[in-house]
Every structure is written in structure tokens, then in C-alpha cells.
Design a protein around this motif. Structure first.
Motif, short mmCIF file in Angstrom:
data_model
loop_
_atom_site.label_atom_id
_atom_site.label_comp_id
_atom_site.label_asym_id
_atom_site.label_seq_id
_atom_site.Cartn_x
_atom_site.Cartn_y
_atom_site.Cartn_z
N LYS A 106 0.84 -1.20 0.00
CA LYS A 106 0.00 0.00 0.00
C LYS A 106 0.88 1.25 0.00
CE LYS A 106 -3.92 2.13 2.31
NZ LYS A 106 -4.88 2.05 3.41
N GLU A 109 2.47 1.61 -3.44
CA GLU A 109 1.45 2.02 -4.41
C GLU A 109 1.11 3.50 -4.23
OE1 GLU A 109 -2.06 -0.68 -6.27
OE2 GLU A 109 -2.15 -0.34 -4.11
N GLN A 110 0.93 3.93 -2.99
CA GLN A 110 0.61 5.33 -2.73
C GLN A 110 1.75 6.27 -3.14
OE1 GLN A 110 -0.50 5.14 1.44
NE2 GLN A 110 -2.67 4.91 0.94
#
Length: 193
Positions: A106, A109-110
Motif C-alpha cells: 500500500k 502504491e501510494q
């Protein structure tokens, strides 16, 4: 420590055998071979430490935690090999639980470093890919490393490199077997104190 020799590097750590009065074969061959094994193991350890330092510096260069950078390197490498990773496979490669890997992914990805795709006919299977923006940055960082390693290996004939590949493959399969067996539950049973 590597091959059971004592601190002096000449014989068993238990004080019995060749360390007490020479070598097992009388001409020093066993000692020379043991020293050679130690030198190879020291070289492999040093190379591993240097590679870890490259990854740490890559992390700092990108402003990432070192574990995130190590995961990103694994994703990039797997893509280069034509075998992109799933989250489960990445979890194995970076030794994290599935939950910790999900949190790490996460973050990546962010930050815009990776994308998750569904390329398989089984739509439940997630494939990890590097984002278009991160690959040029990774190539810029690791370019000098790749060039120097290629130059160093070019000094050796192809048949020597092939034997070294076989040697490394043997070491890797040995380590894999150790991790799957003797070290499966964290390590061998400690000796009684």
C-alpha cells in the motif's frame, strides 16, 4: 565458525583432532582447503553486506524505508526475469507476513512506485508491477553497479563464469534446503547450558 574450526582457524572447535598437532592428512591439505572455504564464505558474506548497503542507499535515495526498497528491488528484478511476483511470493522473498506485506505494498502504491494488476485468467491472482516512473530512476541508480559488475565478470572466460554459476546454484539450493529443514522453526535446538 563457518566450517567447525576453532577460533585459531586450524582445527575443530572442540579441541580434538588436527588442531592439536597438525592436519588430518599430514601435509596441510585439509587446513589449506578449510582456509579456502573460509575465504570464499567471507567473500560471499562481504558481497551480501555490500549488496544490502546498495539497497539501503537506494532506499535513502528514494526516501523509502529499507524494507520497502528491498521489496521494490525484488519486484523490479522479477519483472526483468519475466516472472513478476504475486504479493504472496514477495512476502516470501522479503520475509514478511502477508499482513505486513499488504501494508508495505500500500505504501509503495501510494508513493507511485508500483501497480497491482490482474493479468491471469484467474482474476483473483494479483501481479505486482513497477510503475512507469520508477524504472528509469532504478536504472539510473543501479546503472553504475550493473556496468561495473559486467566489467568485472568480463575478465573471466565464459567457462569459468559457468562453473561459478553452478557453484552459486549449489550454494543456493543448499541454503534453501537448510531453511526448509533444519531452520524451518527458527533454527536448530540450542545446546543445553
Amino acid at each position: 565458525m563457518t566450517n567447525g574450526r576453532g577460533a585459531d582457524g586450524h582445527g575443530p572447535a572442540d579441541g580434538h583432532g588436527p588442531a592439536d598437532g597438525g592436519t588430518a592428512d599430514g601435509d596441510g591439505t585439509a587446513d589449506r582447503e578449510a582456509v579456502r572455504v573460509d575465504r570464499v564464505m567471507d567473500g560471499l558474506r562481504a558481497f551480501g553486506a555490500n549488496y544490502t548497503e546498495f539497497t539501503r542507499r537506494f532506499a535513502a535515495w528514494l526516501g523509502l524505508h529499507s524494507t520497502d526498497a528491498a521489496a521494490l528491488v525484488e519486484i523490479l528484478y522479477a519483472e526483468d526475469q519475466g516472472a513478476p511476483l504475486s504479493p504472496a511470493r514477495l512476502s516470501e522473498r522479503v520475509s514478511l507476513s502477508s499482513g505486513a506485506t499488504a501494508i508495505l505494498l500500500k505504501r509503495l502504491e501510494q508513493a507511485g512506485h508500483i501497480v497491482r494488476t490482474r493479468e491471469s485468467t484467474d482474476r483473483r491472482v494479483v501481479t505486482l508491477r513497477s510503475s512507469p516512473g520508477i524504472r528509469p530512476r532504478a536504472m539510473a541508480f543501479f546503472g553504475p553497479y550493473s556496468e561495473r559488475m559486467a566489467e568485472a565478470m568480463a575478465a573471466y572466460p565464459p567457462e569459468e563464469i559457468e562453473r561459478f554459476e553452478q557453484f552459486l546454484g549449489t550454494l543456493r539450493s543448499t541454503m534453501d534446503a537448510l531453511l526448509a529443514n533444519e531452520y524451518e522453526n527458527g533454527g536448530p535446538t540450542p545446546p543445553a547450558s
